[in-house]
Design a protein around this motif. Structure first.
Motif, PDB file in Angstrom:
ATOM      1  N   LEU A 118       0.828  -1.201   0.000  1.00 24.06           N
ATOM      2  CA  LEU A 118       0.000   0.000   0.000  1.00 24.06           C
ATOM      3  C   LEU A 118       0.865   1.254   0.000  1.00 24.06           C
ATOM      4  O   LEU A 118       0.606   2.223  -0.725  1.00 24.06           O
ATOM      5  CB  LEU A 118      -0.884  -0.034   1.242  1.00 24.06           C
ATOM      6  CG  LEU A 118      -2.250   0.616   1.136  1.00 24.06           C
ATOM      7  CD1 LEU A 118      -3.024   0.009  -0.026  1.00 24.06           C
ATOM      8  CD2 LEU A 118      -3.027   0.424   2.434  1.00 24.06           C
ATOM      9  N   ILE A 119       1.916   1.224   0.796  1.00 24.81           N
ATOM     10  CA  ILE A 119       2.810   2.391   0.885  1.00 24.81           C
ATOM     11  C   ILE A 119       3.462   2.653  -0.467  1.00 24.81           C
ATOM     12  O   ILE A 119       3.592   3.796  -0.900  1.00 24.81           O
ATOM     13  CB  ILE A 119       3.873   2.168   1.982  1.00 24.81           C
ATOM     14  CG1 ILE A 119       3.191   2.199   3.363  1.00 24.81           C
ATOM     15  CG2 ILE A 119       4.963   3.236   1.919  1.00 24.81           C
ATOM     16  CD1 ILE A 119       4.094   1.825   4.506  1.00 24.81           C
ATOM     17  N   ILE A 120       3.840   1.562  -1.148  1.00 18.88           N
ATOM     18  CA  ILE A 120       4.465   1.729  -2.471  1.00 18.88           C
ATOM     19  C   ILE A 120       3.470   2.349  -3.447  1.00 18.88           C
ATOM     20  O   ILE A 120       3.797   3.263  -4.204  1.00 18.88           O
ATOM     21  CB  ILE A 120       5.003   0.387  -2.993  1.00 18.88           C
ATOM     22  CG1 ILE A 120       6.211  -0.022  -2.125  1.00 18.88           C
ATOM     23  CG2 ILE A 120       5.413   0.486  -4.457  1.00 18.88           C
ATOM     24  CD1 ILE A 120       6.763  -1.382  -2.442  1.00 18.88           C
ATOM     25  N   LEU A 121       2.209   1.866  -3.382  1.00 20.65           N
ATOM     26  CA  LEU A 121       1.185   2.424  -4.281  1.00 20.65           C
ATOM     27  C   LEU A 121       0.968   3.914  -4.005  1.00 20.65           C
ATOM     28  O   LEU A 121       0.811   4.709  -4.922  1.00 20.65           O
ATOM     29  CB  LEU A 121      -0.138   1.687  -4.077  1.00 20.65           C
ATOM     30  CG  LEU A 121      -0.287   0.370  -4.834  1.00 20.65           C
ATOM     31  CD1 LEU A 121      -1.592  -0.316  -4.449  1.00 20.65           C
ATOM     32  CD2 LEU A 121      -0.233   0.625  -6.338  1.00 20.65           C
ATOM     33  N   TRP A 122       0.958   4.261  -2.729  1.00 24.13           N
ATOM     34  CA  TRP A 122       0.648   5.654  -2.365  1.00 24.13           C
ATOM     35  C   TRP A 122       1.832   6.598  -2.528  1.00 24.13           C
ATOM     36  O   TRP A 122       1.684   7.733  -2.949  1.00 24.13           O
ATOM     37  CB  TRP A 122       0.149   5.723  -0.917  1.00 24.13           C
ATOM     38  CG  TRP A 122      -1.234   5.186  -0.739  1.00 24.13           C
ATOM     39  CD1 TRP A 122      -2.124   4.864  -1.718  1.00 24.13           C
ATOM     40  CD2 TRP A 122      -1.889   4.919   0.500  1.00 24.13           C
ATOM     41  NE1 TRP A 122      -3.283   4.401  -1.171  1.00 24.13           N
ATOM     42  CE2 TRP A 122      -3.182   4.433   0.187  1.00 24.13           C
ATOM     43  CE3 TRP A 122      -1.533   5.033   1.842  1.00 24.13           C
ATOM     44  CZ2 TRP A 122      -4.100   4.053   1.162  1.00 24.13           C
ATOM     45  CZ3 TRP A 122      -2.437   4.661   2.805  1.00 24.13           C
ATOM     46  CH2 TRP A 122      -3.715   4.173   2.480  1.00 24.13           C
ATOM     47  N   PHE A 123       3.000   6.110  -2.134  1.00 20.68           N
ATOM     48  CA  PHE A 123       4.142   7.024  -2.053  1.00 20.68           C
ATOM     49  C   PHE A 123       5.228   6.729  -3.072  1.00 20.68           C
ATOM     50  O   PHE A 123       6.274   7.356  -3.065  1.00 20.68           O
ATOM     51  CB  PHE A 123       4.742   7.007  -0.645  1.00 20.68           C
ATOM     52  CG  PHE A 123       3.784   7.444   0.423  1.00 20.68           C
ATOM     53  CD1 PHE A 123       3.538   8.797   0.634  1.00 20.68           C
ATOM     54  CD2 PHE A 123       3.108   6.514   1.194  1.00 20.68           C
ATOM     55  CE1 PHE A 123       2.648   9.203   1.632  1.00 20.68           C
ATOM     56  CE2 PHE A 123       2.224   6.916   2.180  1.00 20.68           C
ATOM     57  CZ  PHE A 123       1.985   8.261   2.393  1.00 20.68           C
ATOM     58  N   GLY A 124       4.983   5.724  -3.940  1.00 20.92           N
ATOM     59  CA  GLY A 124       5.989   5.419  -4.948  1.00 20.92           C
ATOM     60  C   GLY A 124       7.088   4.551  -4.385  1.00 20.92           C
ATOM     61  O   GLY A 124       6.946   3.948  -3.330  1.00 20.92           O
ATOM     62  N   VAL A 125       8.210   4.464  -5.096  1.00 22.52           N
ATOM     63  CA  VAL A 125       9.288   3.591  -4.649  1.00 22.52           C
ATOM     64  C   VAL A 125      10.515   4.399  -4.223  1.00 22.52           C
ATOM     65  O   VAL A 125      11.558   3.837  -3.945  1.00 22.52           O
ATOM     66  CB  VAL A 125       9.705   2.590  -5.739  1.00 22.52           C
ATOM     67  CG1 VAL A 125       8.648   1.514  -5.891  1.00 22.52           C
ATOM     68  CG2 VAL A 125       9.957   3.304  -7.048  1.00 22.52           C
ATOM     69  N   ASP A 126      10.376   5.714  -4.205  1.00 20.16           N
ATOM     70  CA  ASP A 126      11.589   6.475  -3.860  1.00 20.16           C
ATOM     71  C   ASP A 126      11.693   6.688  -2.351  1.00 20.16           C
ATOM     72  O   ASP A 126      11.037   6.023  -1.557  1.00 20.16           O
ATOM     73  CB  ASP A 126      11.643   7.787  -4.646  1.00 20.16           C
ATOM     74  CG  ASP A 126      10.355   8.559  -4.518  1.00 20.16           C
ATOM     75  OD1 ASP A 126       9.506   8.099  -3.727  1.00 20.16           O
ATOM     76  OD2 ASP A 126      10.189   9.589  -5.187  1.00 20.16           O
ATOM     77  N   GLU A 127      12.499   7.654  -1.958  1.00 17.56           N
ATOM     78  CA  GLU A 127      12.838   7.835  -0.541  1.00 17.56           C
ATOM     79  C   GLU A 127      11.622   8.015   0.367  1.00 17.56           C
ATOM     80  O   GLU A 127      11.555   7.457   1.457  1.00 17.56           O
ATOM     81  CB  GLU A 127      13.775   9.039  -0.370  1.00 17.56           C
ATOM     82  CG  GLU A 127      15.164   8.814  -0.933  1.00 17.56           C
ATOM     83  CD  GLU A 127      15.844   7.596  -0.342  1.00 17.56           C
ATOM     84  OE1 GLU A 127      16.147   7.625   0.856  1.00 17.56           O
ATOM     85  OE2 GLU A 127      16.058   6.604  -1.077  1.00 17.56           O
ATOM     86  N   LEU A 128      10.640   8.787  -0.118  1.00 18.61           N
ATOM     87  CA  LEU A 128       9.493   9.111   0.731  1.00 18.61           C
ATOM     88  C   LEU A 128       8.823   7.839   1.263  1.00 18.61           C
ATOM     89  O   LEU A 128       8.500   7.739   2.442  1.00 18.61           O
ATOM     90  CB  LEU A 128       8.485   9.961  -0.053  1.00 18.61           C
ATOM     91  CG  LEU A 128       7.272  10.399   0.760  1.00 18.61           C
ATOM     92  CD1 LEU A 128       7.681  11.282   1.928  1.00 18.61           C
ATOM     93  CD2 LEU A 128       6.254  11.127  -0.117  1.00 18.61           C
ATOM     94  N   ALA A 129       8.651   6.857   0.389  1.00 11.12           N
ATOM     95  CA  ALA A 129       7.996   5.616   0.806  1.00 11.12           C
ATOM     96  C   ALA A 129       8.779   4.943   1.927  1.00 11.12           C
ATOM     97  O   ALA A 129       8.210   4.402   2.879  1.00 11.12           O
ATOM     98  CB  ALA A 129       7.874   4.680  -0.381  1.00 11.12           C
ATOM     99  N   LYS A 130      10.104   4.989   1.802  1.00 11.52           N
ATOM    100  CA  LYS A 130      10.932   4.347   2.836  1.00 11.52           C
ATOM    101  C   LYS A 130      10.821   5.104   4.155  1.00 11.52           C
ATOM    102  O   LYS A 130      10.722   4.502   5.226  1.00 11.52           O
ATOM    103  CB  LYS A 130      12.387   4.284   2.368  1.00 11.52           C
ATOM    104  CG  LYS A 130      12.568   3.374   1.175  1.00 11.52           C
ATOM    105  CD  LYS A 130      13.993   3.361   0.699  1.00 11.52           C
ATOM    106  CE  LYS A 130      14.071   2.651  -0.639  1.00 11.52           C
ATOM    107  NZ  LYS A 130      13.340   3.355  -1.725  1.00 11.52           N
ATOM    108  N   TYR A 131      10.839   6.438   4.081  1.00 10.84           N
ATOM    109  CA  TYR A 131      10.682   7.229   5.309  1.00 10.84           C
ATOM    110  C   TYR A 131       9.366   6.885   6.000  1.00 10.84           C
ATOM    111  O   TYR A 131       9.319   6.699   7.219  1.00 10.84           O
ATOM    112  CB  TYR A 131      10.703   8.729   5.004  1.00 10.84           C
ATOM    113  CG  TYR A 131      12.031   9.245   4.467  1.00 10.84           C
ATOM    114  CD1 TYR A 131      13.227   8.616   4.814  1.00 10.84           C
ATOM    115  CD2 TYR A 131      12.087  10.363   3.635  1.00 10.84           C
ATOM    116  CE1 TYR A 131      14.432   9.086   4.327  1.00 10.84           C
ATOM    117  CE2 TYR A 131      13.292  10.846   3.144  1.00 10.84           C
ATOM    118  CZ  TYR A 131      14.465  10.197   3.493  1.00 10.84           C
ATOM    119  OH  TYR A 131      15.643  10.660   3.020  1.00 10.84           O
TER     120      TYR A 131
END
Lengths: 265, 259
Positions: A118-131
């Motif tokens: 879900l986080i990947i779908l919402w925030f993409g795969v870049d840094e923001l998702a990891k944060y």
């Protein structure tokens, strides 16, 4: 006299703690030497050391460690700080506790790794998702431990504060927070510990730097030595973080450690 | 007519709590006057409302009927003109002894604070302990620190809620002497709640005996003996017998008649 024998005891304890790891290391080495399993799947300890030295020497290790630590720092600050603030306000206000408490407790039951897609779908795969992912990991221990510490400040101390007219910020900083500090520090330790685990998880899911990435990439290339080297480094850093926090804890909570009876109320 | 600082007047004071929707009267029509500078003990069995009375004087219970007047002014909340020593020393464990004594001192500069702390630690015989933590102290020492903290604000009256109740018998007697010394030195009004009749007689000018449900004043006994008092003297025993009789604990043939 007593101090000396205590020191001896401590040293003995430390030596005892080394026995099992040393035995494992010996078993590991002999398993490889006796060709009980393929050295491709279980790298001999000495080869692993070589790999570690090589990775350190090439600078690859440093880059990836810094990338991971960076993410942990950002994620932990976002998640830990919001957890601290929410825990603090819930501890101070029974209304907010009834309002937000049940939801937070219920949402904790969701395994946080299950949120990753879900986080990947919402925030993409870049840094923001990891944060975001790390922040979620850091949030829960912080909110619960802070809440626990703040909501259980003894009524006796609150009464004392009333007698001496401690109010507002003065009451918060001189009575509530010091009293809750042991619990808050426990929260920080768990929170940072989980951040460190979550960063590796996030990087294995998809990244181009970091220790998790290093291991995922190496696995794809069947470089088991690098995978295992990654494990060793992750473990060592996690252990160091915890150790440093324990030292800080002893400094901050000197009043708890300053008596032979240990932590008294 | 001006009132001397430290005078306590209690007029028609009543207090009730609501328990499960029912009003429970804990204090009923209390009338007392304590002259400035006197030492008063309030004795009574558990549940007689003596602690509630002390909490009203401290300002922690504000919703009461009648008047509790300090220097002629109605007590409506806590204030620095009243100091308190609780049964548990209630020192903050994360503060050093010195910081605990300074806890009630606000808006003063560091130097002035340190001076007051030093003075008061010396007063209770604990000079040199300012950087120790409460967990390192014995019960008697911790209670001395609590007394120093209460006196540091220069209160007009010192309220003592079973201050020596948690101490062993010998430490307790030492601390009674200590309290007497401090009272003679500070010349302030002290009001002590206690279970211990001997302690009350040893220390007080006036012993107030309360009885329970609802709490009323049963008897007010003056103790006119010179100090320091001899716990083994016959006058001491005589007063003790008189007080115990109020609790129906008197002997059939009081000591005074037996000889």
């Amino acid at each position: 006299m007593i101090k000396n024998s205590l020191k001896k005891l401590e040293l003995k304890d430390k030596l005892l703690a080394l026995i099992v790891p040393l035995l494992l290391l010996a078993a590991w080495q002999s398993a490889v030497s006796l060709e009980l399993c393929s050295p491709l799947l279980l790298i001999p300890p000495l080869t692993l050391l070589d790999t570690l030295l090589y990775l350190a020497d090439s600078g690859e290790l440093t880059i990836n460690i810094i990338a991971s630590l960076n993410r942990v720092l950002v994620g932990f600050l976002i998640g830990g700080l919001s957890g601290f603030l929410l825990g603090l306000f819930m501890g101070l206000s029974p209304f907010l506790d009834r309002f937000a408490g049940p939801l937070i407790k219920a949402s904790k039951q969701v395994p946080q790794f299950a949120l990753m897609p879900l986080i990947i779908l919402w925030f993409g795969v870049d840094e923001l998702a990891k944060y975001v992912f790390i922040a979620i990991g850091a949030f829960y221990p912080m909110v619960f431990n802070t809440y626990q510490g703040v909501s259980t400040v003894s009524k006796r101390y609150r009464e004392l504060a009333r007698v001496f007219d401690y109010r507002g910020a003065r009451f918060l900083t001189k009575v509530i927070l010091p009293s809750a500090m042991p619990s808050i520090i426990t929260g920080v330790r768990h929170s940072l510990g989980l951040s460190w685990m979550f960063v590796v998880g996030a990087e294995i899911f998809g990244a181009d730097t970091g220790l998790g990435y290093m291991m995922a990439a190496a696995r794809n290339m069947f470089q088991i030595d690098i995978v295992m080297a990654g494990l060793v480094v992750i473990g060592a850093i996690g252990f160091s973080i915890n150790f440093i926090l324990q030292v800080i804890e002893k400094r901050l909570l000197v009043w708890r450690f300053s008596s032979d009876q240990g932590a008294s109320k | 007519m001006s009132i001397e600082k430290g005078t306590l007047q209690i007029r028609n004071l009543s207090k009730s709590f609501t328990v499960d929707g029912n009003a429970l009267q804990v204090l009923n029509n209390i009338n007392l006057t304590f002259p400035a500078g006197s030492f008063i003990s309030i004795v009574g069995s558990s549940g007689c409302g003596k602690t509630t009375l002390l909490r009203i004087l401290l300002g922690l219970e504000t919703n009461y009927e009648g008047d509790a007047l300090l220097d002629g002014e109605r007590i409506e909340g806590p204030g620095t003109n009243r100091g308190i020593v609780f049964q548990d020393h209630r020192l903050l464990p994360w503060l050093t002894v010195g910081e605990n004594v300074a806890f009630g001192l606000d808006k003063q500069n560091r130097k002035a604070k340190k001076k007051i702390v030093d003075e008061h630690l010396k007063l209770v015989g604990l000079s040199g302990f300012e950087s120790a933590y409460p967990a390192q102290l014995s019960g008697g020492m911790a209670q001395r620190v609590a007394i120093a903290r209460a006196l540091a604000n220069k209160p007009e009256i010192l309220l003592l809620d079973e201050p020596l109740g948690a101490l062993d018998a010998l430490t307790r007697m030492h601390m009674q002497k200590e309290l007497e010394r401090l009272w003679l030195l500070e010349k302030i009004t002290m009001v002590m709640v206690t279970h211990d009749v001997d302690e009350a007689i040893y220390l007080s000018d006036i012993v107030v005996i309360m009885s329970s449900r609802p709490g009323i004043i049963k008897q007010i006994i003056k103790v006119p003996f010179p100090r320091p008092r001899d716990r083994a003297s016959s006058e001491f025993s005589h007063i003790k017998a008189e007080i115990l009789k109020e609790f129906h604990l008197g002997t059939e043939y009081p000591f005074a008649y037996a000889i």
